[in-house]
Design a protein around this motif. Structure first.
Motif, PDB file in Angstrom:
ATOM      1  N   THR A  27      10.585   2.436  13.816  1.00 20.98           N
ATOM      2  CA  THR A  27      11.450   3.561  14.163  1.00 20.98           C
ATOM      3  C   THR A  27      12.846   3.381  13.572  1.00 20.98           C
ATOM      4  OG1 THR A  27      10.246   3.849  16.233  1.00 20.98           O
ATOM      5  CG2 THR A  27      12.401   4.894  16.084  1.00 20.98           C
ATOM      6  N   CYS A  28      13.399   2.185  13.724  1.00 16.71           N
ATOM      7  CA  CYS A  28      14.735   1.913  13.166  1.00 16.71           C
ATOM      8  C   CYS A  28      14.700   1.873  11.638  1.00 16.71           C
ATOM      9  CB  CYS A  28      15.279   0.592  13.721  1.00 16.71           C
ATOM     10  SG  CYS A  28      15.910   0.738  15.410  1.00 16.71           S
ATOM     11  N   SER A  29      13.634   1.348  11.061  1.00 12.15           N
ATOM     12  CA  SER A  29      13.574   1.246   9.600  1.00 12.15           C
ATOM     13  C   SER A  29      13.483   2.609   8.932  1.00 12.15           C
ATOM     14  CB  SER A  29      12.400   0.361   9.174  1.00 12.15           C
ATOM     15  OG  SER A  29      11.170   0.985   9.450  1.00 12.15           O
ATOM     16  N   ARG A  30      13.013   3.630   9.646  1.00 12.37           N
ATOM     17  CA  ARG A  30      12.960   4.980   9.084  1.00 12.37           C
ATOM     18  C   ARG A  30      14.355   5.529   8.785  1.00 12.37           C
ATOM     19  NH1 ARG A  30       9.507   6.563  13.523  1.00 12.37           N
ATOM     20  NH2 ARG A  30       7.568   5.516  13.079  1.00 12.37           N
ATOM     21  N   LEU A  31      15.376   4.963   9.429  1.00 13.00           N
ATOM     22  CA  LEU A  31      16.750   5.417   9.199  1.00 13.00           C
ATOM     23  C   LEU A  31      17.443   4.666   8.065  1.00 13.00           C
ATOM     24  CD1 LEU A  31      17.864   5.919  12.882  1.00 13.00           C
ATOM     25  CD2 LEU A  31      17.398   7.681  11.187  1.00 13.00           C
ATOM     26  N   HIS A  32      16.693   3.849   7.329  1.00 16.06           N
ATOM     27  CA  HIS A  32      17.273   3.076   6.231  1.00 16.06           C
ATOM     28  C   HIS A  32      18.050   3.946   5.239  1.00 16.06           C
ATOM     29  CE1 HIS A  32      17.802  -0.096   3.304  1.00 16.06           C
ATOM     30  NE2 HIS A  32      17.219   0.666   2.392  1.00 16.06           N
ATOM     31  N   PRO A  33      17.510   5.091   4.776  1.00 15.07           N
ATOM     32  CA  PRO A  33      18.277   5.912   3.827  1.00 15.07           C
ATOM     33  C   PRO A  33      19.610   6.388   4.411  1.00 15.07           C
ATOM     34  CG  PRO A  33      15.989   6.641   3.893  1.00 15.07           C
ATOM     35  CD  PRO A  33      16.164   5.640   4.983  1.00 15.07           C
ATOM     36  N   VAL A  34      19.638   6.711   5.688  1.00 16.45           N
ATOM     37  CA  VAL A  34      20.880   7.153   6.338  1.00 16.45           C
ATOM     38  C   VAL A  34      21.893   6.019   6.360  1.00 16.45           C
ATOM     39  CG1 VAL A  34      21.893   7.967   8.505  1.00 16.45           C
ATOM     40  CG2 VAL A  34      19.706   8.896   7.738  1.00 16.45           C
ATOM     41  N   ILE A  35      21.441   4.819   6.686  1.00 15.53           N
ATOM     42  CA  ILE A  35      22.337   3.664   6.777  1.00 15.53           C
ATOM     43  C   ILE A  35      22.928   3.325   5.424  1.00 15.53           C
ATOM     44  CG2 ILE A  35      22.389   1.178   7.251  1.00 15.53           C
ATOM     45  CD1 ILE A  35      20.326   1.859   9.523  1.00 15.53           C
ATOM     46  N   VAL A  36      22.114   3.349   4.374  1.00 12.43           N
ATOM     47  CA  VAL A  36      22.591   3.049   3.022  1.00 12.43           C
ATOM     48  C   VAL A  36      23.572   4.129   2.557  1.00 12.43           C
ATOM     49  CG1 VAL A  36      21.881   2.803   0.609  1.00 12.43           C
ATOM     50  CG2 VAL A  36      20.560   1.699   2.416  1.00 12.43           C
ATOM     51  N   THR A  37      23.256   5.391   2.806  1.00 12.62           N
ATOM     52  CA  THR A  37      24.145   6.489   2.426  1.00 12.62           C
ATOM     53  C   THR A  37      25.456   6.410   3.197  1.00 12.62           C
ATOM     54  OG1 THR A  37      22.226   7.883   1.950  1.00 12.62           O
ATOM     55  CG2 THR A  37      24.354   9.003   2.233  1.00 12.62           C
ATOM     56  N   ALA A  38      25.385   6.066   4.482  1.00 14.47           N
ATOM     57  CA  ALA A  38      26.589   5.972   5.319  1.00 14.47           C
ATOM     58  C   ALA A  38      27.569   4.937   4.777  1.00 14.47           C
ATOM     59  CB  ALA A  38      26.204   5.626   6.756  1.00 14.47           C
ATOM     60  N   SER A 161      21.138  18.102   3.668  1.00 14.44           N
ATOM     61  CA  SER A 161      21.583  19.137   2.725  1.00 14.44           C
ATOM     62  C   SER A 161      20.949  18.933   1.356  1.00 14.44           C
ATOM     63  CB  SER A 161      23.105  19.118   2.584  1.00 14.44           C
ATOM     64  OG  SER A 161      23.710  19.437   3.794  1.00 14.44           O
ATOM     65  N   ALA A 162      20.829  17.676   0.932  1.00 14.56           N
ATOM     66  CA  ALA A 162      20.220  17.382  -0.364  1.00 14.56           C
ATOM     67  C   ALA A 162      18.739  17.738  -0.368  1.00 14.56           C
ATOM     68  CB  ALA A 162      20.393  15.901  -0.707  1.00 14.56           C
ATOM     69  N   ARG A 163      18.049  17.539   0.763  1.00 15.30           N
ATOM     70  CA  ARG A 163      16.624  17.874   0.848  1.00 15.30           C
ATOM     71  C   ARG A 163      16.403  19.384   0.855  1.00 15.30           C
ATOM     72  NH1 ARG A 163      15.793  14.745   5.701  1.00 15.30           N
ATOM     73  NH2 ARG A 163      16.434  12.731   5.006  1.00 15.30           N
ATOM     74  N   SER A 164      17.302  20.120   1.498  1.00 10.17           N
ATOM     75  CA  SER A 164      17.107  21.568   1.609  1.00 10.17           C
ATOM     76  C   SER A 164      17.645  22.340   0.404  1.00 10.17           C
ATOM     77  CB  SER A 164      17.757  22.084   2.891  1.00 10.17           C
ATOM     78  OG  SER A 164      19.145  21.864   2.852  1.00 10.17           O
ATOM     79  N   ALA A 165      18.381  21.656  -0.483  1.00  8.56           N
ATOM     80  CA  ALA A 165      18.891  22.319  -1.684  1.00  8.56           C
ATOM     81  C   ALA A 165      17.733  22.640  -2.615  1.00  8.56           C
ATOM     82  CB  ALA A 165      19.905  21.420  -2.392  1.00  8.56           C
ATOM     83  N   PRO A 166      17.773  23.800  -3.262  1.00  8.74           N
ATOM     84  CA  PRO A 166      16.678  24.179  -4.184  1.00  8.74           C
ATOM     85  C   PRO A 166      16.589  23.226  -5.366  1.00  8.74           C
ATOM     86  CG  PRO A 166      18.452  25.815  -4.238  1.00  8.74           C
ATOM     87  CD  PRO A 166      18.811  24.805  -3.210  1.00  8.74           C
ATOM     88  N   GLN A 167      15.385  22.832  -5.684  1.00 12.76           N
ATOM     89  CA  GLN A 167      15.139  21.931  -6.815  1.00 12.76           C
ATOM     90  C   GLN A 167      15.113  22.731  -8.110  1.00 12.76           C
ATOM     91  OE1 GLN A 167      14.884  18.624  -6.514  1.00 12.76           O
ATOM     92  NE2 GLN A 167      15.195  18.772  -4.315  1.00 12.76           N
ATOM     93  N   ALA A 168      15.757  22.213  -9.165  1.00 10.70           N
ATOM     94  CA  ALA A 168      15.808  22.919 -10.449  1.00 10.70           C
ATOM     95  C   ALA A 168      14.660  22.536 -11.319  1.00 10.70           C
ATOM     96  CB  ALA A 168      17.111  22.598 -11.149  1.00 10.70           C
TER      97      ALA A 168
END
Length: 168
Positions: A27-38, A161-168
């Protein structure tokens, strides 16, 4: 002994390691991208949001009772040979934090003593930790825990926001 990079829990065995970060559970490891981005967010941007959120409405009571910050409550529950204790952190005004700490003192006083031997050892510790929290005054600046929470909220929003942005 390792400390979870997400929740701060100390654990002896198990856990998961990703890119040098240690997590206590999946459960905690799923937040890895958030922690790195933070960690990569600019300090000036984070400080701007820290001040804005610190002097905004309390997320618990919705009132403007003073500065919002992170407040910890420490609880213990015991039953014969099993004792479990934990710390929960809440983002709230001082009044709401004080109420949670008072609840934790009552909870621990009623349910903490019933385990051998740890109930008798841990219960007074958790009660004193809450009493110290009750006596503590608001700090002039935001605490490290509050800044960390704001960083993670901003990072989660940025990733969403990056996930919901339209892909080019």
């Amino acid at each position: 002994m390792a400390e979870c990079c997400n929740c701060g829990k100390t654990f002896f065995i198990g856990g998961q390691s990703i890119d040098g970060y240690r997590y206590c559970s999946a459960t905690c490891s799923r937040l890895h991208p958030v922690i790195v981005t933070a960690e990569s967010l600019p300090a000036a941007t984070v400080q701007q949001f820290v001040e804005k959120w610190r002097h905004g409405d309390c997320p618990v009571c919705k009132r403007q009772n003073g500065p919002v910050d992170v407040h910890a409550e420490h609880r213990v529950i015991s039953l014969i040979f099993v004792t479990q204790w934990h710390t929960r952190r809440h983002i709230s005004c001082r009044r709401c934090g004080w109420n949670k700490q008072l609840e934790a003192i009552i909870y621990s006083t009623l349910l903490g003593w019933w385990g051998l031997p740890w109930g008798f050892v841990i219960t007074p510790i958790q009660i004193v930790r809450n009493a110290v929290g009750l006596a503590r005054r608001d700090t002039v600046a935001a605490t490290e825990h509050f800044e960390k929470a704001v960083r993670r909220q901003l990072a989660a929003h940025q990733l969403q926001s990056a996930r919901s942005a339209p892909q080019a």
